[in-house]
Design an enzyme around this catalytic site. Structure first.
Site, short mmCIF file in Angstrom:
data_model
loop_
_atom_site.label_atom_id
_atom_site.label_comp_id
_atom_site.label_asym_id
_atom_site.label_seq_id
_atom_site.Cartn_x
_atom_site.Cartn_y
_atom_site.Cartn_z
N CYS A 136 0.87 -1.18 0.00
CA CYS A 136 0.00 0.00 0.00
C CYS A 136 0.90 1.22 0.00
CB CYS A 136 -0.91 0.00 1.23
SG CYS A 136 -1.97 1.48 1.32
N GLU B 111 -3.61 1.32 -6.41
CA GLU B 111 -2.65 0.27 -6.74
C GLU B 111 -2.42 0.30 -8.25
OE1 GLU B 111 0.12 -1.37 -6.19
OE2 GLU B 111 -0.83 -1.95 -4.30
#
Length: 221
Positions: free
Chosen positions: A2, A104
């Site tokens: 992340c 992402e």
């Protein structure tokens, strides 16, 4: 992993959602939260839950150089209970890191397509995190890291890792002012179930951390 996320909810919504009594000093929203920035987190100080800002990128209390934080934005939940950097924190320095979506980059034919990912049924949520206090002469830092795990079936098509998003009913359990054994904290994280998620493509504009406006979340065809 992340490495970027958003928090666009207003302060009152966060106070209500996480049952926080006191206002959040210097609260601000962001379309593009990046490592090294101050991020909104919640801890329990033994008396009540408190919301405030921690720098993203863990600097362990024993570190000789704060630059280590840039290498420690994430912690693998599968091994955090065994690693010197995280083992002690798993026992009693657990936090919630507040977000409403994360980015992402999906690899496809040598290209990386950024995607914005959120939960289907909740607007604001919390990543499971760890925090620590670092002191060097006259400088003090409070920093954090986001715990990650293997991707669920939804995320596997995008990336092989994902942040641990805590179910609403387990947030207080994670930051409860009790000491877990490292193995207990590991078992807790392994038991966390993933909620339904959704994602859409956004433009390369989000790639630059300096960009922080609505263009970051604008869908592309």
């Amino acid at each position: 992993m992340c490495g970027r996320y958003t928090l666009l909810a207003d302060e009152l919504e966060i106070l209500h959602e996480f049952d926080i009594e006191h206002p959040i000093d210097s609260y601000h929203t962001s379309f593009n939260i990046a490592p090294g920035q101050n991020v909104l987190a919640i801890i329990h100080n033994g008396k009540e839950k408190r919301a405030g800002f921690l720098r993203w990128g863990l600097v362990p209390s024993w570190a000789k150089d704060e630059k280590i934080g840039y290498k420690m934005i994430n912690a693998r939940s599968e091994t955090a209970h065994e690693k010197p950097s995280f083992k002690r924190l798993m026992t009693q320095k657990r936090c919630l890191i507040i977000a409403d979506s994360f980015y992402e980059w999906q690899k496809n034919d040598g290209q990386k397509q950024p995607k914005r990912i959120s939960l289907q049924n909740r607007k604001v949520f919390a990543f499971a995190g760890l925090w620590d206090k670092w002191v060097d002469k006259d400088k003090t830092l409070f920093t954090c890291t986001v715990l990650t795990k293997e991707a669920n079936p939804f995320m596997q098509e995008i990336h092989h890792r994902m942040p641990i998003i805590l179910p609403k009913e387990r947030e207080d359990e994670w930051i409860a002012p009790v000491k877990f054994r490292p193995e207990e904290a590991n078992a807790f994280l392994r038991s966390v179930e993933t909620e339904e998620m959704t994602a859409y493509d956004v433009g390369d504009y989000v790639n630059a951390a300096k960009n922080n406006d609505e263009m970051c979340i604008k869908p592309i065809a």
